[in-house]
Structure formats: structure tokens, C-alpha cells
Design a protein around this motif. Structure first.
Motif, short mmCIF file in Angstrom:
data_model
loop_
_atom_site.label_atom_id
_atom_site.label_comp_id
_atom_site.label_asym_id
_atom_site.label_seq_id
_atom_site.Cartn_x
_atom_site.Cartn_y
_atom_site.Cartn_z
N GLN A 157 4.89 15.55 20.09
CA GLN A 157 5.75 15.07 19.01
C GLN A 157 5.03 14.06 18.12
O GLN A 157 5.22 14.05 16.90
CB GLN A 157 7.02 14.46 19.60
N ILE A 158 4.19 13.21 18.72
CA ILE A 158 3.42 12.25 17.93
C ILE A 158 2.43 12.97 17.02
O ILE A 158 2.26 12.61 15.85
CB ILE A 158 2.70 11.26 18.85
N LEU A 159 1.78 14.01 17.53
CA LEU A 159 0.84 14.77 16.71
C LEU A 159 1.54 15.43 15.54
O LEU A 159 1.04 15.43 14.41
CB LEU A 159 0.13 15.81 17.58
N GLU A 160 2.71 16.01 15.78
CA GLU A 160 3.47 16.62 14.69
C GLU A 160 3.93 15.58 13.68
O GLU A 160 3.91 15.80 12.47
CB GLU A 160 4.68 17.37 15.26
N ASN A 161 4.34 14.41 14.19
CA ASN A 161 4.76 13.34 13.30
C ASN A 161 3.60 12.85 12.44
O ASN A 161 3.76 12.62 11.24
CB ASN A 161 5.33 12.19 14.14
N ASP A 162 2.42 12.69 13.05
CA ASP A 162 1.24 12.26 12.29
C ASP A 162 0.88 13.27 11.21
O ASP A 162 0.46 12.90 10.10
CB ASP A 162 0.05 12.06 13.23
N ARG A 163 1.03 14.55 11.53
CA ARG A 163 0.72 15.58 10.54
C ARG A 163 1.65 15.48 9.34
O ARG A 163 1.22 15.58 8.18
CB ARG A 163 0.84 16.98 11.18
N ARG A 164 2.93 15.24 9.59
CA ARG A 164 3.89 15.10 8.50
C ARG A 164 3.61 13.84 7.67
O ARG A 164 3.73 13.86 6.44
CB ARG A 164 5.31 15.05 9.06
N VAL A 165 3.24 12.75 8.35
CA VAL A 165 2.95 11.51 7.63
C VAL A 165 1.74 11.68 6.72
O VAL A 165 1.75 11.25 5.56
CB VAL A 165 2.74 10.35 8.63
N MET A 166 0.68 12.27 7.25
CA MET A 166 -0.52 12.48 6.43
C MET A 166 -0.23 13.42 5.27
O MET A 166 -0.75 13.23 4.16
CB MET A 166 -1.64 13.06 7.31
N GLU A 167 0.60 14.41 5.51
CA GLU A 167 0.97 15.33 4.43
C GLU A 167 1.74 14.61 3.33
O GLU A 167 1.52 14.83 2.14
CB GLU A 167 1.81 16.47 5.00
N SER A 168 2.64 13.70 3.73
CA SER A 168 3.41 12.94 2.74
C SER A 168 2.53 12.00 1.94
O SER A 168 2.79 11.73 0.76
CB SER A 168 4.52 12.14 3.43
N ALA A 169 1.47 11.47 2.56
CA ALA A 169 0.56 10.55 1.86
C ALA A 169 -0.33 11.30 0.87
O ALA A 169 -0.62 10.79 -0.22
CB ALA A 169 -0.29 9.79 2.86
N ARG A 170 -0.76 12.49 1.23
CA ARG A 170 -1.70 13.22 0.39
C ARG A 170 -1.04 14.01 -0.74
O ARG A 170 -1.69 14.37 -1.71
CB ARG A 170 -2.52 14.18 1.25
N LYS A 171 0.26 14.26 -0.64
CA LYS A 171 0.89 15.09 -1.65
C LYS A 171 1.32 14.30 -2.89
O LYS A 171 1.73 14.88 -3.89
CB LYS A 171 2.09 15.82 -1.06
N THR A 172 1.25 12.96 -2.83
CA THR A 172 1.61 12.14 -3.97
C THR A 172 0.35 11.55 -4.60
O THR A 172 -0.60 11.19 -3.91
CB THR A 172 2.55 10.99 -3.56
N GLU A 173 0.37 11.45 -5.92
CA GLU A 173 -0.79 10.89 -6.63
C GLU A 173 -0.99 9.42 -6.28
O GLU A 173 -2.12 8.94 -6.15
CB GLU A 173 -0.57 11.06 -8.14
N LEU A 174 0.11 8.69 -6.10
CA LEU A 174 0.03 7.28 -5.73
C LEU A 174 -0.58 7.11 -4.35
O LEU A 174 -1.43 6.24 -4.12
CB LEU A 174 1.42 6.64 -5.78
N GLY A 175 -0.17 7.95 -3.40
CA GLY A 175 -0.73 7.88 -2.07
C GLY A 175 -2.23 8.15 -2.06
O GLY A 175 -2.99 7.49 -1.32
N GLN A 176 -2.68 9.08 -2.87
CA GLN A 176 -4.10 9.37 -2.94
C GLN A 176 -4.88 8.20 -3.52
O GLN A 176 -5.99 7.90 -3.05
CB GLN A 176 -4.32 10.63 -3.80
N ARG A 177 -4.31 7.51 -4.50
CA ARG A 177 -5.01 6.35 -5.08
C ARG A 177 -5.05 5.19 -4.08
O ARG A 177 -6.04 4.48 -4.00
CB ARG A 177 -4.31 5.92 -6.37
N LEU A 178 -3.97 5.00 -3.33
CA LEU A 178 -3.94 3.89 -2.37
C LEU A 178 -4.93 4.10 -1.23
O LEU A 178 -5.49 3.13 -0.70
CB LEU A 178 -2.53 3.72 -1.81
#
Length: 342
Positions: free
Chosen positions: A194-215
Motif C-alpha cells: 500500500q505504501i508503494l502504491e501511495n508513493d506512486r500516486r504522490v509522485m504522479e501528482s507532483a509530476r503532472k503539474t507545471e508548478l510541481g515540476q518547477r518546485l
């Protein structure tokens, strides 16, 4: 009720208290509403200013009332408490909220969208699962220690214990104890997946936004921290400066000043605890890397020379928070500071 301009709304699970006043401050309505009657009541009112304490379910009700055309302001509960006169109850709380929302110096909490709250839930659930993983590992360690089986700390030590539990020929572990330990192992496997799946979703949410990529270009800010910042700081312009954001996170010294004498202590530790801890952990990673490989940032070199590692990490976390605010408000990308030569 046509003259109502401002409403203080005290929310709960099933009972809601309303305190409404007109433009002159005269009380026009004080009533208790059930959950099913809340939205119909506000649908009949003209657009007005609605104050709510920022607490559980407040963002949901704020979105619902904004959809009806009202101007909703969320306020921290500690800022509303001074306006409670006496005898705390729902009616007194609603009156205090109505009074606080009209103050010109009041600070408000930006209303989060459902998507932002979903990302925040990913981080909260990840934190809970990480604690459960630690709890299960410590439980197996303590139970096996009762039979004289110990292992080093860390992941390798847990793997050694798992091998002992899986070895049914090991006579040191009685059958009943092995059965209980196998239950813990099964739970540990589920939590890790469950932690691995959660980490995958978190990283996906960070990379799909332009702001997250800049941060993520800022040293010490990874996908986990970038995703948490984007979800937590709904409106960066609600903060006047980067220092205000750092103070909200709790990375500035605590003041106890009086009579013109400034007394500064340790950091306040206010705001989001998870966000603050991730900023400090990211700063520790930057400092460890600088200790091994060196750094071209003179500010960090001078800081590490005169302060301990942990103090330097907190100071760097404060600086990182200010840089994050600057990137979020300006829309620019991170630029490594140029080295000034003599």
C-alpha cells in the motif's frame, strides 16, 4: 432575513448554529439548523459574507456555500477564540465567528478544492501507513527478542527476522508464537504494498503539474515535498512574503519580547507538521551532500562553519520555504545562485 449581510456559522456533524447580522451589526437571526436544512436555508438568502472556523468538513461546506453565491471566509480556530465572550456553546461560538469575520486584520484560510484535499489525503494516509509499518516491525522485534532472537536495526535486520519466521525448522520459535508472527508478517506485506502504491500516486501528482515540476528543481525538494506543498498551500498569494510562509510552517524563531527587548527562542513548530519535517529532511540531504562533495553556495558554507548540522538544516529549510514561495508567486524557475569571486 432580507437584510442579513454577515453570518457566523458554527459547524458540526449534524447540528449547525447560525448567527446573522445586518450592515449596522444588529442581530437578525439566531437559530440551530439540522444538516438537511442547512443548504436550503442559505439558498433562500441573498449573497452575504459567511464566516466559518477552519476545521473538519469546513472546506466542503465552504465549496457548497460558494456555489450558492456567498462569500465564504475560513478562519483558524485560535483566531476566533478571543471573540468568545463567556460560557462556550454553539450560539456563543457562532456569534464570535460572526464578529471575527468582520475584523479588517483577520487572516483567512484559502478554500481548498476537492482535488487538493485528495492529494492531502494521500500524504496523510502515507504517514499513517508508515507508522503502521514501523509498529509491525517493532512488534516482531520485541516478540522474537523474548526467545533470544535479535537483529540489527534497519531494513536488513527486519529481513533477518522475516527469514527466521519463515523457517519452520527453527526450533527456537514455538508453534503458537510462529502463528502470531506470521499474522504480523502478512499485515506487513500488505502495508508495504500500500505504501508503494501511495508513493506512486504522490509522485504522479507532483509530476503532472507545471508548478510541481518547477518546485522539484529546488535542492532538497523532491516529488513528495513538492506534491505536499502544492496541495497544502492552496493560494501562495495569501502570504505577504516568503517569511510569512516560513512562519506559517513553523520555521521561524519563537518570540517572547517585551519592553523593547527582543528574545528569540527555538522555532515555533506551528502549522503543518508533516510539511515542516519534510523540509528539514530535505535540507539535511542537501547538507550531507555538501559535506561529502562540497557546494558552490557561499551562504551554506558559512552557515555550516558556524552552526551545528541540525541548526543549519532548520535555517536551510527556512530559506527553502522562502524560495518555494517566490517560485509559486512569480512563476519563474529555480536558478542556482552565482558564485561571487574576489
Amino acid at each position: 432575513m432580507d437584510g442579513i449581510t454577515t453570518i457566523g456559522l458554527d459547524i458540526a456533524k449534524s447540528v449547525f448554529q447560525v448567527h446573522g447580522i445586518d450592515i449596522s451589526g444588529k442581530v437578525l437571526t439566531q437559530k440551530r439548523l439540522s444538516r438537511s436544512r442547512l443548504l436550503p436555508f442559505f439558498a433562500k438568502l441573498p449573497p452575504c459574507l459567511v464566516g466559518i472556523e477552519a476545521c473538519s468538513t469546513s472546506h466542503h461546506w465552504a465549496r457548497e456555500l460558494i456555489a450558492l453565491g456567498h462569500d465564504v471566509r475560513l478562519m483558524p480556530a485560535q483566531y476566533v477564540k478571543p471573540y468568545v465572550k463567556r460560557s462556550k456553546n454553539d450560539a456563543a461560538d457562532a456569534e464570535a465567528i460572526c464578529e471575527a469575520v468582520t475584523r479588517p486584520t483577520m487572516r483567512y484560510v484559502p478554500v481548498k478544492t476537492a482535488e487538493q484535499q485528495s492529494v492531502m489525503m494521500l500524504h496523510r494516509v502515507r504517514l499513517m501507513l508508515s507508522r503502521q509499518r514501523t509498529q509491525l516491525s517493532n512488534s516482531m522485534r520485541s516478540h522474537l527478542a523474548e526467545f533470544g532472537i535479535v537483529a540489527p536495526i534497519g531494513r536488513k535486520g527486519v529481513e533477518q527476522l522475516l527469514a527466521v519466521i519463515a523457517n519452520e525448522d527453527d526450533a527456537r520459535v514455538p508453534p503458537d508464537a510462529r502463528l502470531c508472527l506470521e499474522m504480523l508478517v502478512a499485515q506487513l506485506v500488505v502495508v508495504k504494498s500500500q505504501i508503494l502504491e501511495n508513493d506512486r500516486r504522490v509522485m504522479e501528482s507532483a509530476r503532472k503539474t507545471e508548478l510541481g515540476q518547477r518546485l522539484m528543481e529546488v535542492p532538497g525538494v523532491g516529488p513528495l515535498l513538492a506534491s505536499a506543498i502544492v496541495a497544502t498551500v492552496a493560494d501562495p498569494k495569501a502570504f505577504k512574503s516568503g517569511r510569512s510562509l516560513a512562519a506559517w510552517i513553523g520555521l521561524v524563531p519563537k518570540q517572547n519580547s517585551s519592553g523593547g527587548k527582543e528574545r528569540l527562542g527555538s522555532i515555533t513548530k506551528a502549522g503543518n507538521r508533516n510539511l515542516r519535517s519534510m523540509l528539514v529532511v530535505g535540507s539535511m540531504a542537501v547538507i550531507r551532500y555538501a559535506q561529502r562533495n562540497g557546494t558552490k553556495r557561499p551562504w551554506l558554507v558559512q552557515l555550516m562553519a558556524r552552526r551545528s548540522v541540525k541548526v543549519a538544516a532548520v535555517a536551510l529549510a527556512n530559506k527553502t520555504a522562502r524560495m518555494v514561495w517566490a517560485l509559486m508567486t512569480s512563476g519563474e524557475r529555480y536558478r542556482e545562485p552565482a558564485v561571487v569571486t574576489a
